[in-house]
Design a protein around this motif. Sequence first.
Motif, PDB file in Angstrom:
ATOM      1  N   ARG A 346       0.804  -1.221   0.000  1.00 33.89           N
ATOM      2  CA  ARG A 346       0.000   0.000   0.000  1.00 33.89           C
ATOM      3  C   ARG A 346       0.833   1.265   0.000  1.00 33.89           C
ATOM      4  NH1 ARG A 346      -3.018  -3.987   2.241  1.00 33.89           N
ATOM      5  NH2 ARG A 346      -5.257  -3.901   1.735  1.00 33.89           N
ATOM      6  N   GLY A 347       2.114   1.168   0.361  1.00 34.20           N
ATOM      7  CA  GLY A 347       2.975   2.332   0.396  1.00 34.20           C
ATOM      8  C   GLY A 347       4.273   2.022   1.107  1.00 34.20           C
ATOM      9  N   GLY A 348       5.206   2.990   1.095  1.00 30.83           N
ATOM     10  CA  GLY A 348       6.494   2.805   1.738  1.00 30.83           C
ATOM     11  C   GLY A 348       7.434   1.970   0.901  1.00 30.83           C
ATOM     12  N   SER A 349       8.598   1.646   1.477  1.00 32.39           N
ATOM     13  CA  SER A 349       9.624   0.904   0.750  1.00 32.39           C
ATOM     14  C   SER A 349       9.404  -0.603   0.907  1.00 32.39           C
ATOM     15  CB  SER A 349      11.005   1.294   1.274  1.00 32.39           C
ATOM     16  OG  SER A 349      11.085   1.090   2.669  1.00 32.39           O
ATOM     17  N   GLY A 350      10.204  -1.379   0.151  1.00 31.54           N
ATOM     18  CA  GLY A 350      10.120  -2.830   0.218  1.00 31.54           C
ATOM     19  C   GLY A 350       9.220  -3.416  -0.851  1.00 31.54           C
ATOM     20  N   LEU A 351       9.416  -4.724  -1.109  1.00 28.72           N
ATOM     21  CA  LEU A 351       8.642  -5.437  -2.115  1.00 28.72           C
ATOM     22  C   LEU A 351       7.447  -6.129  -1.480  1.00 28.72           C
ATOM     23  CD1 LEU A 351      11.613  -7.178  -4.006  1.00 28.72           C
ATOM     24  CD2 LEU A 351      10.491  -5.001  -4.581  1.00 28.72           C
ATOM     25  N   GLN A 352       6.470  -6.469  -2.310  1.00 29.42           N
ATOM     26  CA  GLN A 352       5.359  -7.283  -1.831  1.00 29.42           C
ATOM     27  C   GLN A 352       5.668  -8.741  -2.149  1.00 29.42           C
ATOM     28  OE1 GLN A 352       2.127  -5.386  -4.021  1.00 29.42           O
ATOM     29  NE2 GLN A 352       2.002  -7.100  -5.456  1.00 29.42           N
ATOM     30  N   ASN A 353       5.465  -9.610  -1.107  1.00 27.92           N
ATOM     31  CA  ASN A 353       5.852 -11.014  -1.214  1.00 27.92           C
ATOM     32  C   ASN A 353       4.805 -11.930  -0.599  1.00 27.92           C
ATOM     33  OD1 ASN A 353       8.689  -9.597   0.141  1.00 27.92           O
ATOM     34  ND2 ASN A 353       8.771 -10.324  -1.974  1.00 27.92           N
ATOM     35  N   HIS A 354       4.820 -13.169  -1.088  1.00 30.55           N
ATOM     36  CA  HIS A 354       4.136 -14.225  -0.348  1.00 30.55           C
ATOM     37  C   HIS A 354       4.979 -14.611   0.877  1.00 30.55           C
ATOM     38  CE1 HIS A 354       0.771 -15.136  -3.061  1.00 30.55           C
ATOM     39  NE2 HIS A 354       1.610 -14.892  -4.059  1.00 30.55           N
ATOM     40  N   PHE A 355       6.282 -14.861   0.634  1.00 27.04           N
ATOM     41  CA  PHE A 355       7.187 -15.239   1.716  1.00 27.04           C
ATOM     42  C   PHE A 355       8.454 -14.398   1.635  1.00 27.04           C
ATOM     43  CE2 PHE A 355       4.515 -18.909   1.110  1.00 27.04           C
ATOM     44  CZ  PHE A 355       4.311 -19.416   2.386  1.00 27.04           C
ATOM     45  N   TRP A 356       8.839 -13.840   2.778  1.00 25.03           N
ATOM     46  CA  TRP A 356      10.119 -13.140   2.912  1.00 25.03           C
ATOM     47  C   TRP A 356      10.871 -13.804   4.051  1.00 25.03           C
ATOM     48  CZ3 TRP A 356      12.628 -10.631   6.890  1.00 25.03           C
ATOM     49  CH2 TRP A 356      13.716  -9.819   6.538  1.00 25.03           C
ATOM     50  N   ILE A 357      12.131 -14.231   3.762  1.00 27.03           N
ATOM     51  CA  ILE A 357      12.923 -14.980   4.724  1.00 27.03           C
ATOM     52  C   ILE A 357      14.166 -14.157   5.071  1.00 27.03           C
ATOM     53  CG2 ILE A 357      14.016 -17.177   5.241  1.00 27.03           C
ATOM     54  CD1 ILE A 357      11.003 -17.335   4.550  1.00 27.03           C
ATOM     55  N   ALA A 358      14.357 -13.891   6.351  1.00 25.86           N
ATOM     56  CA  ALA A 358      15.448 -13.034   6.810  1.00 25.86           C
ATOM     57  C   ALA A 358      16.787 -13.769   6.787  1.00 25.86           C
ATOM     58  CB  ALA A 358      15.152 -12.543   8.223  1.00 25.86           C
ATOM     59  N   LYS A 359      17.847 -13.014   6.973  1.00 28.96           N
ATOM     60  CA  LYS A 359      19.194 -13.559   7.057  1.00 28.96           C
ATOM     61  C   LYS A 359      19.270 -14.575   8.192  1.00 28.96           C
ATOM     62  CE  LYS A 359      24.005 -12.117   7.705  1.00 28.96           C
ATOM     63  NZ  LYS A 359      24.911 -10.955   7.906  1.00 28.96           N
ATOM     64  N   GLY A 360      19.715 -15.787   7.859  1.00 27.88           N
ATOM     65  CA  GLY A 360      19.887 -16.829   8.863  1.00 27.88           C
ATOM     66  C   GLY A 360      18.611 -17.525   9.287  1.00 27.88           C
ATOM     67  N   ALA A 361      17.473 -17.148   8.743  1.00 33.97           N
ATOM     68  CA  ALA A 361      16.198 -17.762   9.140  1.00 33.97           C
ATOM     69  C   ALA A 361      15.919 -19.006   8.289  1.00 33.97           C
ATOM     70  CB  ALA A 361      15.068 -16.762   8.988  1.00 33.97           C
ATOM     71  N   ARG A 362      15.004 -19.831   8.784  1.00 30.77           N
ATOM     72  CA  ARG A 362      14.608 -21.026   8.037  1.00 30.77           C
ATOM     73  C   ARG A 362      13.103 -21.217   8.151  1.00 30.77           C
ATOM     74  NH1 ARG A 362      16.456 -25.938   6.047  1.00 30.77           N
ATOM     75  NH2 ARG A 362      14.927 -27.632   6.179  1.00 30.77           N
ATOM     76  N   ALA A 363      12.472 -21.470   7.010  1.00 27.43           N
ATOM     77  CA  ALA A 363      11.043 -21.763   6.977  1.00 27.43           C
ATOM     78  C   ALA A 363      10.817 -23.019   6.151  1.00 27.43           C
ATOM     79  CB  ALA A 363      10.265 -20.601   6.393  1.00 27.43           C
ATOM     80  N   ASP A 364      10.098 -23.975   6.723  1.00 28.16           N
ATOM     81  CA  ASP A 364       9.683 -25.182   6.013  1.00 28.16           C
ATOM     82  C   ASP A 364       8.194 -25.080   5.755  1.00 28.16           C
ATOM     83  OD1 ASP A 364      12.198 -26.514   5.980  1.00 28.16           O
ATOM     84  OD2 ASP A 364      11.936 -26.983   8.103  1.00 28.16           O
ATOM     85  N   VAL A 365       7.835 -25.064   4.482  1.00 28.65           N
ATOM     86  CA  VAL A 365       6.461 -24.832   4.057  1.00 28.65           C
ATOM     87  C   VAL A 365       5.979 -26.061   3.304  1.00 28.65           C
ATOM     88  CG1 VAL A 365       4.976 -23.375   2.619  1.00 28.65           C
ATOM     89  CG2 VAL A 365       6.879 -22.348   3.900  1.00 28.65           C
ATOM     90  N   SER A 366       4.795 -26.579   3.679  1.00 26.41           N
ATOM     91  CA  SER A 366       4.297 -27.767   2.978  1.00 26.41           C
ATOM     92  C   SER A 366       2.784 -27.731   2.873  1.00 26.41           C
ATOM     93  CB  SER A 366       4.743 -29.042   3.709  1.00 26.41           C
ATOM     94  OG  SER A 366       4.201 -29.087   5.006  1.00 26.41           O
TER      95      SER A 366
END
Length: 418
Positions: A346-366
């Motif tokens: 809606r505004g501001g910086s950054g991209l629009q995403n389904h998933f954003w994963i930070a430095k060193g993070a882990r996400a398992d999606v199923s």
Amino acid sequence: MSLSSFRPTSAHGATWWHRLFGLTLLAVCSGQCLAQSREARTLHIAPVPAGSEDGSAWANAGSLNRLPEFIAKLAPGGSILLKADAGPYRVDRQISIRNGGSGGAQITIHGVDGNGNPANAEILGSRADPWQQGANPGSEVFRLQTGADYLGFKNISFRNTGDGCFRVAGSIRGLRIEDVSARNVRRFFEVNPSGAGQSARVDDLTIRRVAVRGYSKGAFRIRGDSSNVIMEDVIGDSERQDGDNFAIGVALEDTVHDVVLRHVTMMNSHDSTNEYWNGDGFTTERKVRNVSFEDTVASGSTDGGYDLKSSATTLRRPIADDNKRNYRIWGDTKIVECVSRSPHKRGGSGLQNHFWIAKGARADVSGCQIEDRDERTTAFEVEPGGSLVVQNSSIKTNPTGRLSLVREGGHLQITSGQ
């Protein structure tokens, strides 16, 4: 030698014996007499006090300001009735409570009509309505200090109040909030210490069937070493109140642990006060652990639907829709049978995403359904050192959009999708 066989032999001895006997009776009576003075019974409160105001009946109803005094009078298992059909209770300052019930015998404060049937008692504050940045934020209502254990609040509605319809300001346990609503608040539930050097936490917290509509700062913020928390059948909608930095639906902070959120929906957290627009549905901070999301929904936020830094975090059947970043993962998170739809910046910086994963993070999606038609969406964005594994999931995005943005050192694996 027993007291019954003792016989004083002088006036001095008699005086000493009487004093000893009196002290002994006092010691024996201290617990029993206090229990007798705190009888399990029902007291009454009305918007306009009446009669003797001792709460013994509607004809002698006390004022809401006497709630702490009435709680202190009741034995565990007692109840306080708030008359709901005689107009609102007007408040402009907090009501501090330092007493409560006991395990298995809470004291209940609940709204009823004149015939004793459940009905919502309205508490009306001084917050500007409609609220905007710089306007009167309103005051907190119930401040729960250390000692306010095993209290239950039911059938109450709040309107135009400030930073905490309920504020836990000390260390308490056994709090129940059920069948309660709020409209136009800065924050509905807050854990925030009272006084420098103090701590605040709540153990064994249950929040059920609660609706918060119109908030600028947040619906729920749980902090300290709070634990054993259940939130169930809860909805929060900020209704896009803007101007209170970092608007969040549910925020878990500090060392909060062992939390279950079941059938909880957070909508439209909105914050455009900085270049990067904040505003999240659910957030957990780094030292938070053992959090379970079950059938939850996050939608319409100006930043993350789920913005999660906690450890041992599991999401089962979550839905994220219409947030700038539907799932924003900073820790180690497992996401099962999720839905991610139509990210929307809606505004501001950054991209629009389904998933954003930070430095060193882990996400398992199923087992997830991932879909949108917007060519501006970058479906999967992975920062350096981050890892995202997507398995057995349906991915349907705009063919002209960008499926992934994986920065150097990041890892993305997509397998067995449709």
